[in-house]
Design a protein around this motif. Structure first.
Motif, PDB file in Angstrom:
ATOM      1  N   ALA A 154       0.811  -1.217   0.000  1.00 56.37           N
ATOM      2  CA  ALA A 154       0.000   0.000   0.000  1.00 56.37           C
ATOM      3  C   ALA A 154       0.846   1.269   0.000  1.00 56.37           C
ATOM      4  CB  ALA A 154      -0.936  -0.005   1.208  1.00 56.37           C
ATOM      5  N   ASP A 170       4.600   0.173  -2.926  1.00 57.47           N
ATOM      6  CA  ASP A 170       4.462  -0.408  -4.264  1.00 57.47           C
ATOM      7  C   ASP A 170       2.995  -0.712  -4.575  1.00 57.47           C
ATOM      8  OD1 ASP A 170       5.068  -1.442  -6.714  1.00 57.47           O
ATOM      9  OD2 ASP A 170       5.916  -3.321  -5.987  1.00 57.47           O
ATOM     10  N   PRO A 171       2.146   0.309  -4.630  1.00 56.83           N
ATOM     11  CA  PRO A 171       0.709   0.063  -4.814  1.00 56.83           C
ATOM     12  C   PRO A 171       0.352  -0.558  -6.159  1.00 56.83           C
ATOM     13  CG  PRO A 171       1.213   2.414  -4.962  1.00 56.83           C
ATOM     14  CD  PRO A 171       2.461   1.731  -4.475  1.00 56.83           C
ATOM     15  N   THR A 172       1.216  -0.415  -7.173  1.00 57.43           N
ATOM     16  CA  THR A 172       0.928  -1.016  -8.486  1.00 57.43           C
ATOM     17  C   THR A 172       1.594  -2.379  -8.645  1.00 57.43           C
ATOM     18  OG1 THR A 172       2.831  -0.027  -9.621  1.00 57.43           O
ATOM     19  CG2 THR A 172       0.804   1.279  -9.507  1.00 57.43           C
ATOM     20  N   THR A 174      -0.585  -4.196 -11.833  1.00 60.27           N
ATOM     21  CA  THR A 174      -2.019  -3.879 -11.857  1.00 60.27           C
ATOM     22  C   THR A 174      -2.465  -3.420 -13.244  1.00 60.27           C
ATOM     23  OG1 THR A 174      -1.454  -1.681 -10.975  1.00 60.27           O
ATOM     24  CG2 THR A 174      -2.175  -3.363  -9.390  1.00 60.27           C
TER      25      THR A 174
END
Length: 428
Positions: free
Chosen positions: A279, A282-284, A289
């Protein structure tokens, strides 16, 4: 017991021991074939040797024939539980469905694909003991490490393609390693991809830790080398999860006061740390994603049977025409299967995974944690990377099959009169 049957048993005890009769040598051969074929594919991937086939395919076929010949004299004394039999049968069904869909899609496959269903049939008819299943894993591990070492030597001598090409592997993620060695790229080895090499390293570390003596030192050491050179983050997280299984199921932890609370608290804390890392940092998931969004669009074109490899090729061609770099796989075993083969094979895949975990948990209750630990590493690596399919008994898939076997054999009826095997995994 009659005098005749008692005499027969005494005769059997007097009979000289035979490795082919007393041990599942067929399983050792089958798993040894995998890294050997991998090395041949790395050195000469397209050089035709016989009947239009390259060395890697010929090794796979020869390994299958040798496995059958070694299976014939083997006298199995292990009976697998029905859950294990069902899991293996579903693996063969998944192979059949993927192979059929590949044919219907007019896509290509090679003859070594038949090694997987052949091995499943041999196992079902004559199951190995836990010691033999473990020894087959040890043989696979040593050969997988050895072919990696051979590949590095051949690379240094310019006798084989380099496995340190940044356009394929990406740049290194460990600055200290770059400063010490001068290597600024990741390493895919002879395994075909950094995302095959890194999960292999994670498997070697977790599997090796549950072995004894020098096997532990050498296999873990080889795994560390492979993982450090390939530098796969998803495999690193999977390895940590596998290590948690090893530690939390150990006798020392289980003997602690409130052991259950400690185990659950540790697992919960690890999950929260993992979610927090994604979160915040590295949210992607390294742009996965975006790939998954494209896979969702592809899947909607043919939800039940998927778009096939031809659909992926068209998707890539369209991207190239628009100047976009697109990936040839879904960066997840489950997402790739959904887009490529549809809900039918995805549902079967999930069923196999659920059965495999159920089997591993049952084995854990008998004191054997090795199957669960290896399964966690293998499935964990496949959550955000396309590590294996049902088509081939290759480097990525072998640890999954081995995890199923280790759990199944731990629950099976043990061999009678077998000597203590130094390769047998330590009990949790």
């Amino acid at each position: 017991m009659t005098a005749e049957s008692d005499a027969d048993q005494q005769s059997d005890r007097r009979a000289p021991r035979s490795p082919l009769r007393d041990h599942a040598v067929y399983l050792w051969i089958a798993l040894a074939t995998v890294p050997l074929a991998t090395l041949a594919n790395y050195i000469a991937p397209s050089t035709v040797l016989l009947k239009g086939q390259p060395a890697s395919v010929l090794i796979g076929v020869a390994g299958g024939v040798a496995a059958v010949l070694a299976w014939l004299p083997f006298r199995s004394t292990t009976r697998l539980p029905r859950l294990a039999q069902a899991t293996l049968i579903l693996i063969a069904v998944a192979w059949a469905i993927e192979t059929a869909q590949t044919q219907l899609d007019d896509s290509l496959f090679n003859l070594s694909t038949f090694l997987l269903p052949l091995l499943v049939v041999l196992i079902l008819l004559k199951p190995p003991s836990l010691a033999d299943a473990t020894r087959s894993g040890v043989i696979f591990a040593y050969l997988a490490i050895a072919v990696g070492g051979i590949a590095i030597v051949l690379d240094l001598l310019d006798l084989a393609p380099s496995a340190f090409i940044a356009s394929r592997t990406g740049y290194g993620r460990i600055p200290l390693l770059t400063e010490i060695t001068g290597i600024d790229t990741r390493w895919e080895g002879p395994y075909g991809n950094v995302n095959y090499a890194a999960p292999l390293g994670a498997f070697l570390i977790v599997f090796g830790l549950l072995l004894s003596r020098w096997n532990r030192v050498l296999i873990v050491g080889g795994g560390v080398l492979v993982l450090v050179l390939s530098q796969g983050r998803s495999a690193l997280f999977a390895m940590v999860a596998g290590l948690l299984v090893v530690v939390l199921t150990s006798k020392r932890v289980r003997s602690l006061p409130h052991a259950g609370a400690i185990q659950w608290a540790t697992v919960t804390g690890a999950l929260l740390l993992g979610v927090g890392y994604v979160a915040i940092l590295d949210p992607t998931l390294a742009l996965r994603t975006d790939v998954w969004h494209d896979m969702w669009v592809l899947w909607q074109q043919s939800p039940l049977t998927g778009v096939g490899t031809s659909g992926f090729n068209e998707y890539i061609a369209q991207g190239n025409a628009a100047g976009l770099a697109r990936h040839a796989h879904g960066h997840s075993v489950f997402i790739d299967i959904a887009a490529r083969y549809g809900l039918l094979l995805l549902g079967l895949t999930l069923a196999v995974v659920v059965l495999a975990f159920t089997l591993a948990v049952q084995a854990l209750r008998t004191g054997s944690a090795i199957g669960l630990a290896v399964l966690v590493v293998t499935v964990g690596s496949g959550l955000i990377e396309t590590t294996f399919s049902w088509a081939y008994l290759g480097i990525p898939f072998t640890p999954f099959l081995l995890a199923v076997l280790l759990s199944a054999c731990a629950l099976g009826r043990p061999r009678m009169g077998s000597p203590l095997d130094d390769d047998a995994p330590q009990q949790a």
